[in-house]
Design an enzyme around this catalytic site. Structure first.
Site, PDB file in Angstrom:
ATOM      1  N   THR B  17       0.807  -1.223   0.000  1.00  0.00           N
ATOM      2  CA  THR B  17       0.000   0.000   0.000  1.00  0.00           C
ATOM      3  C   THR B  17       0.845   1.279   0.000  1.00  0.00           C
ATOM      4  OG1 THR B  17      -0.212  -0.175   2.400  1.00  0.00           O
ATOM      5  CG2 THR B  17      -2.018  -1.058   1.079  1.00  0.00           C
ATOM      6  N   GLN B  20       5.782   3.104  -3.490  1.00  0.00           N
ATOM      7  CA  GLN B  20       6.615   2.209  -4.299  1.00  0.00           C
ATOM      8  C   GLN B  20       5.906   0.885  -4.519  1.00  0.00           C
ATOM      9  OE1 GLN B  20      10.498   1.155  -4.498  1.00  0.00           O
ATOM     10  NE2 GLN B  20      11.357   2.874  -3.367  1.00  0.00           N
ATOM     11  N   LYS B  43      -4.329  -3.066   6.822  1.00  0.00           N
ATOM     12  CA  LYS B  43      -5.011  -2.713   5.577  1.00  0.00           C
ATOM     13  C   LYS B  43      -5.662  -3.944   4.945  1.00  0.00           C
ATOM     14  CE  LYS B  43      -3.272   1.660   5.360  1.00  0.00           C
ATOM     15  NZ  LYS B  43      -1.848   1.845   5.086  1.00  0.00           N
ATOM     16  N   ILE B  96      14.034  -5.150  -1.809  1.00  0.00           N
ATOM     17  CA  ILE B  96      14.324  -3.937  -2.575  1.00  0.00           C
ATOM     18  C   ILE B  96      14.980  -2.821  -1.746  1.00  0.00           C
ATOM     19  CG2 ILE B  96      13.279  -2.064  -3.947  1.00  0.00           C
ATOM     20  CD1 ILE B  96      13.252  -4.797  -5.352  1.00  0.00           C
ATOM     21  N   GLU B  98      16.955   0.081   0.191  1.00  0.00           N
ATOM     22  CA  GLU B  98      18.334   0.486   0.395  1.00  0.00           C
ATOM     23  C   GLU B  98      18.463   0.929   1.861  1.00  0.00           C
ATOM     24  OE1 GLU B  98      19.455   3.659  -2.223  1.00  0.00           O
ATOM     25  OE2 GLU B  98      21.560   3.573  -1.654  1.00  0.00           O
ATOM     26  N   TYR B 160      20.706  -2.134 -16.350  1.00  0.00           N
ATOM     27  CA  TYR B 160      19.702  -1.753 -17.365  1.00  0.00           C
ATOM     28  C   TYR B 160      20.417  -1.367 -18.648  1.00  0.00           C
ATOM     29  CZ  TYR B 160      16.880  -0.800 -13.093  1.00  0.00           C
ATOM     30  OH  TYR B 160      16.269  -0.862 -11.868  1.00  0.00           O
ATOM     31  N   GLU B 210      31.644  -4.378  -9.529  1.00  0.00           N
ATOM     32  CA  GLU B 210      32.167  -3.057  -9.179  1.00  0.00           C
ATOM     33  C   GLU B 210      33.183  -3.193  -8.068  1.00  0.00           C
ATOM     34  OE1 GLU B 210      28.306  -1.395  -8.287  1.00  0.00           O
ATOM     35  OE2 GLU B 210      28.597  -1.600  -6.126  1.00  0.00           O
ATOM     36  N   HIS B 247      26.910   3.053  -3.491  1.00  0.00           N
ATOM     37  CA  HIS B 247      26.556   1.794  -2.839  1.00  0.00           C
ATOM     38  C   HIS B 247      27.351   1.635  -1.544  1.00  0.00           C
ATOM     39  CE1 HIS B 247      25.213  -0.181  -6.849  1.00  0.00           C
ATOM     40  NE2 HIS B 247      24.196   0.365  -6.211  1.00  0.00           N
TER      41      HIS B 247
END
Lengths: 370, 290
Positions: B17, B20, B43, B96, B98, B160, B210, B247
């Site tokens: 909800t 994101q 919810k 997901i 961070e 990507y 990296e 990062h």
């Protein structure tokens, strides 16, 4: 976030780890006062870098006059690129032996790692592997006293020091866990009059966990500009080149710096505008780059979640308000690319679709500006 | 064919909800992911994009038969969310957020060894399997296409860039996986390479690494076992030591985690290492032709 030695020692003391009596000193007078209070002292530069002893960052004073004189010399000196603003005056210790101990996170094992050595006093990287005792910790169990005793045994310790060391391992692990440390290190862990004492300390706290440590002192070791950008919530690192860079996502930002270097240019900064940033933060980030007065600016966007039209709008917003008085190269592809490119074209700004071309162009423009 | 995520997986969204959660539920449904439920305490009973919302993972699993969960809750609540999913038998958990504290990540990934859950992330863009028309993540839908290339990356946008350049060269992907940019994560290059090894559809693997840590060096040792060509691109050549490059995990510390060390190890074990992201597609094409 690194803590200064005196801060780290404050936390060690809270957990019952012995430290020498000491005072923070910011003037020659205070240094003289410290010697009067403590007797002969070591004056230790408070800088966030290892190996300061060899670089002249630790000096001794026997008398108040000598304390003032040494402090006068040390305060303001440049130590491995760090300006010395504070000294820690610590009672001089008659050290008999130097050990090493740390708790850190082993990224590969995904577990806490306790390392100890009886060859302390030098950087642990310079100690040969056969002189280091390493043990992983099961985070579900933690460090129980037997764990400390086994490490003490492996180091060949005896009697009082054996007992004190075993207890210290438990305490140090508690600091690592409870303070969300990335690293807590005592080096040297000194033997003085047959007892252990933390002669130096390093403590790095996980930035992501600061929200649950309101009691821990905040230290931002960045330059003024870095601190300013960190405050708006963006990852930013100052570099020594002349091409300012903005990209979305940490990996893309790193790759963009690499691309500039590949074409013979020098990047001025690392700036990650975020993987999905909207108009305002993007404009704010670009605004910062303009204030750096670079020879050129390269904006490299692969719009995934970030929308190219948002980026274009941010660019136009900055140009129409503060202005962009240096050559600007924009590479824009991905989500809403057409809309974004159209917005820029209308304003007379060309947009590249190829990262290599854009990077090469930015390097070319920076060289022309010489 | 694919690894980790197939169309059989029934997906729930923890934190559905929030902004994101909502946005990416819509994107995942649009791509074809079978999102069967969402979790948002208090919810329960409502719905998001037609997906039923439950108060707990337990309730969601009982009602939907969910096998996978994608977590969108704010970082301070992520440990709780991950444990809730693990303790309720969720097989695949994509984290997901961070800025999850490393100590929390340590607890999550170590617990997963006992529960048998597979943790992707944290701080990841997720996982996408174009053949299966299924994704759990925040990556854009339009840049992937089915094909023979497996991609494993630490960074989102950079992956990507590379996936898109592969697709444009008509080199589609089996699965693209994000390990995440944090120092402690559920997967390493090796665990993902092991999966690609057993996937017959994957003919070539692209590693996007990296600076920081030694995951690339460790993975290099595995390349001979993998038995498939590997193309590697690593970011951070221009990065100074001691600075975190966005990062949390991208930092050269005490001389460890340099690009030189990683590239050297990968080359020594037969990987084709390219210097720039736009060189990846050509290298993959040559590798597939051999």
């Amino acid at each position: 976030m690194k803590q200064y030695e005196y801060m780290a020692k404050g936390i060690l003391a809270q957990y019952g780890i012995p430290i020498a009596p000491g005072q923070l000193v910011e003037s020659p007078d205070a240094a003289a006062e410290a010697v009067r209070d403590l007797g002969p002292v070591a004056l230790k530069a408070q800088v966030l870098v290892g190996g300061r002893g060899k670089a002249g960052g630790i000096q001794f004073a026997q008398t108040p006059q000598e304390g003032a004189h040494v402090a006068q010399h040390m305060l303001g000196m440049l130590l491995k690129g760090y300006r010395v603003e504070k000294l820690y005056a610590e009672q001089k210790l008659p050290i008999e032996k130097e050990l090493y101990i740390s708790v850190t996170t082993d990224r590969n094992a995904k577990k806490p790692l306790v390392m100890a050595s009886s060859a302390g006093g030098v950087e642990i990287e310079d100690v040969s592997d056969d002189q280091i005792v390493k043990r992983h910790v099961d985070p579900a169990i933690g460090v129980l006293p037997y764990f400390g005793r086994e490490m003490a045994q492996a180091l060949g310790l005896h009697d009082v020091v054996f007992k004190e060391f075993s207890e210290l391992v438990v305490k140090l692990y508690r600091i690592y866990r409870e303070k969300d440390a990335e690293l807590v290190e005592i080096n040297p862990l000194a033997v003085v009059d047959g007892h252990l004492i933390a002669a130096d300390a390093r403590l790095n706290i996980d930035d992501s966990a600061l929200y649950r440590h309101q009691d821990v002192a905040r230290v931002d070791e960045g330059s003024d500009l870095e601190q300013k950008v960190h405050e708006i919530g963006l990852a930013y690192v100052e570099l020594d080149g002349d091409i300012a860079v903005m990209a979305n996502g940490a990996g893309m930002a790193m790759a963009t710096l690499d691309a500039i270097q590949y074409f013979g240019g020098r990047p001025a900064n690392f700036l990650d505008a975020g993987g999905g940033a909207s108009v305002e933060p993007t404009a704010e980030a670009l605004g910062v780059l303009v204030t750096m007065k670079p020879k050129a600016i390269l904006v490299n966007i692969f719009g995934g979640i970030t929308r190219c039209d948002d980026v274009a709008q941010a660019i136009l917003q900055v140009r129409n308000t503060v202005g962009i008085p240096v050559p600007l190269v924009v590479r824009l592809v991905g989500t809403n690319e057409k809309e974004g490119v159209a917005l820029l074209n209308e304003a007379g700004i060309q947009a590249y679709s190829d990262m290599a071309e854009a990077a090469e162009r930015a390097v070319g423009l920076a060289k022309e500006a010489l | 064919m694919a690894i980790l995520l197939t169309h059989q997986d029934r997906v729930i969204v923890q934190g559905i909800t929030g902004n994101q959660g909502r946005f990416h539920t819509r994107q995942m449904l649009a791509y074809g992911t079978p999102v069967v439920g969402g979790v948002s305490p208090t919810k329960g009973g409502s719905n998001v994009e037609g997906v039923p919302v439950f108060d707990s993972v337990k309730e969601a699993v009982e009602n939907t038969g969910a096998t996978a969960s994608i977590v969108f809750v704010p970082a301070p609540f992520a440990k709780d969310a991950a444990f809730e999913a693990m303790e309720n038998g969720v097989r695949l958990i994509v984290m997901i957020p961070e800025h999850i504290p490393v100590q929390d990540s340590i607890d999550i990934v170590n617990r997963a060894k006992t529960t048998g859950s597979t943790i992707i992330g944290p701080n990841t863009f997720g996982v996408i399997s174009p053949h299966e028309r299924s994704k759990m993540g925040i990556m854009p839908n339009h840049i992937y296409q089915p094909g023979p290339v497996g991609v494993v990356a630490r960074s989102g946008t950079l992956s990507y860039e590379i996936a898109f350049s592969l697709s444009q060269s008509d080199l589609g992907q089996t699965t693209v996986v994000g390990m995440g940019g944090d120092p402690v994560a559920g997967q390493t290059f090796i665990t993902i390479l092991e999966q690609f090894r057993h996937d017959p559809a994957t003919q070539c693997v692209v590693m996007v690494g990296e600076i920081g840590g030694s995951a690339e060096e460790e993975a290099a040792e595995y390349l001979s076992v993998l038995g498939k060509p590997v193309v590697a691109y690593l970011a951070g050549r221009a990065a100074p030591a001691g600075k975190r490059m966005g990062h949390a995990g991208a930092i050269i510390e005490r001389g460890k985690g340099t690009l030189e060390s990683k590239e050297k190890a990968l080359k020594a074990h037969g990987a084709e290492v390219v210097t720039m992201p736009w060189q990846v597609a050509d290298a993959v094409r040559s590798a597939l032709a051999r």
